[in-house]
Scaffold this motif. Sequence first.
Motif, PDB file in Angstrom:
ATOM      1  N   LEU A 107       0.837  -1.194   0.000  1.00  0.00           N
ATOM      2  CA  LEU A 107       0.000   0.000   0.000  1.00  0.00           C
ATOM      3  C   LEU A 107       0.876   1.250   0.000  1.00  0.00           C
ATOM      4  CD1 LEU A 107      -2.919   0.979   0.019  1.00  0.00           C
ATOM      5  CD2 LEU A 107      -2.810   1.067   2.518  1.00  0.00           C
ATOM      6  N   GLY A 108       1.958   1.215   0.764  1.00  0.00           N
ATOM      7  CA  GLY A 108       2.902   2.332   0.753  1.00  0.00           C
ATOM      8  C   GLY A 108       3.571   2.484  -0.602  1.00  0.00           C
ATOM      9  N   LEU A 109       3.898   1.343  -1.240  1.00  0.00           N
ATOM     10  CA  LEU A 109       4.499   1.378  -2.570  1.00  0.00           C
ATOM     11  C   LEU A 109       3.543   1.985  -3.585  1.00  0.00           C
ATOM     12  CD1 LEU A 109       6.791   0.577  -4.515  1.00  0.00           C
ATOM     13  CD2 LEU A 109       5.679  -1.663  -4.736  1.00  0.00           C
ATOM     14  N   LEU A 110       2.267   1.626  -3.496  1.00  0.00           N
ATOM     15  CA  LEU A 110       1.262   2.197  -4.394  1.00  0.00           C
ATOM     16  C   LEU A 110       1.249   3.715  -4.290  1.00  0.00           C
ATOM     17  CD1 LEU A 110      -1.263   2.318  -6.187  1.00  0.00           C
ATOM     18  CD2 LEU A 110      -2.621   1.661  -4.188  1.00  0.00           C
ATOM     19  N   ARG A 111       1.287   4.231  -3.092  1.00  0.00           N
ATOM     20  CA  ARG A 111       1.263   5.677  -2.901  1.00  0.00           C
ATOM     21  C   ARG A 111       2.523   6.333  -3.461  1.00  0.00           C
ATOM     22  NH1 ARG A 111      -0.908   4.966   3.285  1.00  0.00           N
ATOM     23  NH2 ARG A 111      -3.131   4.674   2.775  1.00  0.00           N
ATOM     24  N   LYS A 112       3.668   5.677  -3.278  1.00  0.00           N
ATOM     25  CA  LYS A 112       4.924   6.211  -3.810  1.00  0.00           C
ATOM     26  C   LYS A 112       4.904   6.231  -5.338  1.00  0.00           C
ATOM     27  CE  LYS A 112       7.219   6.971   0.029  1.00  0.00           C
ATOM     28  NZ  LYS A 112       7.664   8.337   0.424  1.00  0.00           N
ATOM     29  N   ILE A 113       4.354   5.180  -5.933  1.00  0.00           N
ATOM     30  CA  ILE A 113       4.278   5.111  -7.399  1.00  0.00           C
ATOM     31  C   ILE A 113       3.376   6.212  -7.932  1.00  0.00           C
ATOM     32  CG2 ILE A 113       3.368   3.746  -9.313  1.00  0.00           C
ATOM     33  CD1 ILE A 113       4.465   1.260  -7.925  1.00  0.00           C
ATOM     34  N   GLU A 114       2.200   6.385  -7.318  1.00  0.00           N
ATOM     35  CA  GLU A 114       1.282   7.441  -7.752  1.00  0.00           C
ATOM     36  C   GLU A 114       1.935   8.811  -7.611  1.00  0.00           C
ATOM     37  OE1 GLU A 114      -3.135   5.546  -6.892  1.00  0.00           O
ATOM     38  OE2 GLU A 114      -2.178   6.761  -5.343  1.00  0.00           O
ATOM     39  N   SER A 115       2.663   9.011  -6.516  1.00  0.00           N
ATOM     40  CA  SER A 115       3.326  10.294  -6.284  1.00  0.00           C
ATOM     41  C   SER A 115       4.415  10.539  -7.319  1.00  0.00           C
ATOM     42  CB  SER A 115       3.932  10.321  -4.879  1.00  0.00           C
ATOM     43  OG  SER A 115       4.673  11.509  -4.661  1.00  0.00           O
ATOM     44  N   ARG A 116       5.189   9.489  -7.638  1.00  0.00           N
ATOM     45  CA  ARG A 116       6.268   9.651  -8.624  1.00  0.00           C
ATOM     46  C   ARG A 116       5.704   9.904 -10.024  1.00  0.00           C
ATOM     47  NH1 ARG A 116      11.834   8.196  -8.716  1.00  0.00           N
ATOM     48  NH2 ARG A 116      12.623   7.891 -10.832  1.00  0.00           N
ATOM     49  N   LEU A 117       4.626   9.221 -10.362  1.00  0.00           N
ATOM     50  CA  LEU A 117       3.996   9.457 -11.661  1.00  0.00           C
ATOM     51  C   LEU A 117       3.545  10.902 -11.790  1.00  0.00           C
ATOM     52  CD1 LEU A 117       1.836   6.223 -12.102  1.00  0.00           C
ATOM     53  CD2 LEU A 117       3.870   6.852 -13.411  1.00  0.00           C
ATOM     54  N   MET A 118       2.952  11.413 -10.722  1.00  0.00           N
ATOM     55  CA  MET A 118       2.493  12.790 -10.739  1.00  0.00           C
ATOM     56  C   MET A 118       3.665  13.763 -10.819  1.00  0.00           C
ATOM     57  SD  MET A 118      -0.178  14.705 -10.792  1.00  0.00           S
ATOM     58  CE  MET A 118      -1.489  13.630 -10.183  1.00  0.00           C
ATOM     59  N   ASN A 119       4.733  13.476 -10.054  1.00  0.00           N
ATOM     60  CA  ASN A 119       5.901  14.347 -10.075  1.00  0.00           C
ATOM     61  C   ASN A 119       6.595  14.324 -11.427  1.00  0.00           C
ATOM     62  OD1 ASN A 119       5.520  15.111  -7.411  1.00  0.00           O
ATOM     63  ND2 ASN A 119       6.901  13.559  -6.592  1.00  0.00           N
ATOM     64  N   ASN A 120       6.663  13.149 -12.041  1.00  0.00           N
ATOM     65  CA  ASN A 120       7.277  13.047 -13.366  1.00  0.00           C
ATOM     66  C   ASN A 120       6.543  13.896 -14.381  1.00  0.00           C
ATOM     67  OD1 ASN A 120       9.307  11.365 -12.567  1.00  0.00           O
ATOM     68  ND2 ASN A 120       8.415   9.496 -13.405  1.00  0.00           N
ATOM     69  N   ARG A 121       5.221  13.911 -14.254  1.00  0.00           N
ATOM     70  CA  ARG A 121       4.420  14.684 -15.193  1.00  0.00           C
ATOM     71  C   ARG A 121       4.686  16.176 -15.042  1.00  0.00           C
ATOM     72  NH1 ARG A 121      -0.728  16.916 -15.396  1.00  0.00           N
ATOM     73  NH2 ARG A 121      -1.192  16.279 -13.270  1.00  0.00           N
TER      74      ARG A 121
END
Length: 226
Positions: A107-121
């Motif tokens: 669940l923590g990994l999911l949040r990190k992935i979503e955050s990184r995707l948003m930051n990359n954008r």
Amino acid sequence: MDYDSELSEDSLQSLFVWIDGIPLSRKKKNISRDFSDGLLVAEIIAHYFPRLVEIHNYVSASSINQKLNNWGTLNRKVLSKLHCTVPADIMRKIAECSPGIIEVFLLGLLRKIESRLMNNRQSTQGNTPESRPYYIARSSENDYAVKNPIPLAQLDLGSLDNQTRLILEEKEQALLASQETVQILQVKIRRLEHLLHLKDLRLQDMEQRLTRFDSVSSIQSSAQRR
């Protein structure tokens, strides 16, 4: 991450929906056992950031030592870049299939992935080859099939004038932003759809209980009249 916390039923179901939406090398049967060697975790991250993970570094394992080797490599080479490293004692608990631990991590990994995707954008660092998330998305009725384009950096553009190259680079960045937005929305849509399904099931269960209660009450009333 608080590994002592207990996840809610909605959080667990949302997590399982997310995992089931990712093409993995083996199906999820027992989450504590299936993810204990770190291989599927590496595959999840590679699904979103293929340039971040070298899958050949991770092997399917049954021994604790090999599982810990996988997790050590994953921790050092990948999770550290996502700011999602796992303490040594937690790695051992995951490798030993201790219940309730891997779910908190995922669940923590999911949040990190979503955050990184948003930051990359939003970040100009998307120009570097290492941070460009080119996707091969799962194709279904509700998903967009996103192709894996060849980066401009790998093409010979020497014959083009500067203005044309600039236009192509702008188009490439717009495409990357669109792909990342689609990925984020797909994850959120799947989670919301499943939460709605859970609520429907609960409503059906409540209706069935109410029907049974009415039946019992009717029988008791008939018995009392007699």
